[in-house]
Design an enzyme around this catalytic site. Structure first.
Site, short mmCIF file in Angstrom:
data_model
loop_
_atom_site.label_atom_id
_atom_site.label_comp_id
_atom_site.label_asym_id
_atom_site.label_seq_id
_atom_site.Cartn_x
_atom_site.Cartn_y
_atom_site.Cartn_z
N HIS A 43 34.55 50.19 41.31
CA HIS A 43 33.14 50.12 40.92
C HIS A 43 32.61 51.52 40.58
O HIS A 43 31.84 51.70 39.63
CB HIS A 43 32.29 49.56 42.06
CG HIS A 43 32.59 48.15 42.46
ND1 HIS A 43 33.00 47.81 43.72
CD2 HIS A 43 32.53 46.99 41.76
CE1 HIS A 43 33.16 46.49 43.79
NE2 HIS A 43 32.90 45.96 42.61
N LYS B 82 27.64 32.94 48.85
CA LYS B 82 28.71 33.84 49.29
C LYS B 82 28.45 34.24 50.74
O LYS B 82 27.30 34.30 51.17
CB LYS B 82 28.76 35.10 48.41
CG LYS B 82 29.45 34.89 47.08
CD LYS B 82 29.95 36.21 46.49
CE LYS B 82 30.79 35.98 45.25
NZ LYS B 82 31.33 37.21 44.67
N ARG C 79 38.53 44.40 34.16
CA ARG C 79 39.76 44.97 34.70
C ARG C 79 40.99 44.43 34.02
O ARG C 79 41.99 45.10 33.87
CB ARG C 79 39.85 44.68 36.20
CG ARG C 79 38.86 45.47 37.02
CD ARG C 79 38.63 44.82 38.35
NE ARG C 79 38.06 43.48 38.17
CZ ARG C 79 37.94 42.57 39.11
NH1 ARG C 79 38.39 42.81 40.31
NH2 ARG C 79 37.38 41.40 38.86
N SER D 296 37.03 43.54 46.01
CA SER D 296 36.54 43.77 47.37
C SER D 296 37.28 42.89 48.38
O SER D 296 37.53 43.32 49.51
CB SER D 296 35.04 43.51 47.43
OG SER D 296 34.39 44.35 46.50
#
Ligand code: COA
Length: 168
Positions: A17, A41, A90, A128
């Site tokens: 990030h 979440k 990514r 993460s």
């Protein structure tokens, strides 16, 4: 003043990030790194903890603000009078989801552009969840997250000792 919003869950922020944030600050006058609060979440870190970790991690960059919101990203973008949304790409696997979000966001706010930035290739495998999983087993996460984040992850998993595997 050209403002861009960099939204995400940041549970926790990683060097991937930060790499994106470093690239974004060269393109805009101000970047707002904002935690999108998603009630479906179950984050490991509270909003305050995540904010603190982001602030510490990017304190060497000027023109960055750290914030959090719940609701539609495009409504938030309007409150900040931002011109763009930053997203990191990514790998090809990110693309479909990101395209869908970018097009929906364009439908909601036609004048806001989504800017995709590619992180350093060293961080393309990072997310993460994978960092939290390695930390939970006491694995080495140095080089993946800044020292302050690493320390907090160790505090979250105090019993995690890298003691090899158990065989059944
Ligand atoms: N380096 C490392 N990891 C990265 C990364 C990078 N450069 N870019 C993304 N990731 C990882 C994140 O760590 C995260 O990992 P995790 O799933 O293990 O936690 C994962 O990729 C997802 O990235 P994130 O940026 O957190 O996106 P998200 O899918 O959680 O959230 C929002 C995307 C916040 C932009 C989106 O949900 C949103 O806009 N929410 C607001 C509500 C809304 O407007 N919805 C309609 C959208 S069309």
């Amino acid at each position: 003043m050209r403002v861009a919003i960099y939204p995400g869950t940041f549970d926790p922020i990683t060097y991937g990030h930060i790499d994106i944030a470093e690239r974004a600050v060269t393109l805009f006058d101000k970047i707002v790194i904002t935690i999108a609060v998603n009630s479906s979440k179950k984050p490991l870190f509270s909003i305050d903890e995540r904010k603190k970790m982001i602030m510490e991690s990017v304190s060497y960059l000027s023109n960055i603000e750290v914030d959090a919101f719940e609701g539609l990203l495009m409504d938030y973008v309007k409150t900040k009078k931002a011109a763009a949304v930053i997203r990191g790409l990514r790998a090809i696997s990110d693309f479909e989801y990101e395209l869908q979000m970018a097009l929906m966001n364009r439908k909601l706010a036609e004048d806001v552009v989504t800017v995709f930035l590619m992180p350093n290739v060293n961080y393309t495998y990072l997310n993460s969840t994978i960092v939290k999983e390695v930390a939970s087993f006491g694995g080495d996460i140095s080089g993946l997250v800044p020292p302050g984040v690493e320390r907090r992850l160790r505090e979250k998993f105090p019993k995690a000792i890298h003691s090899g595997i158990k065989k059944y």
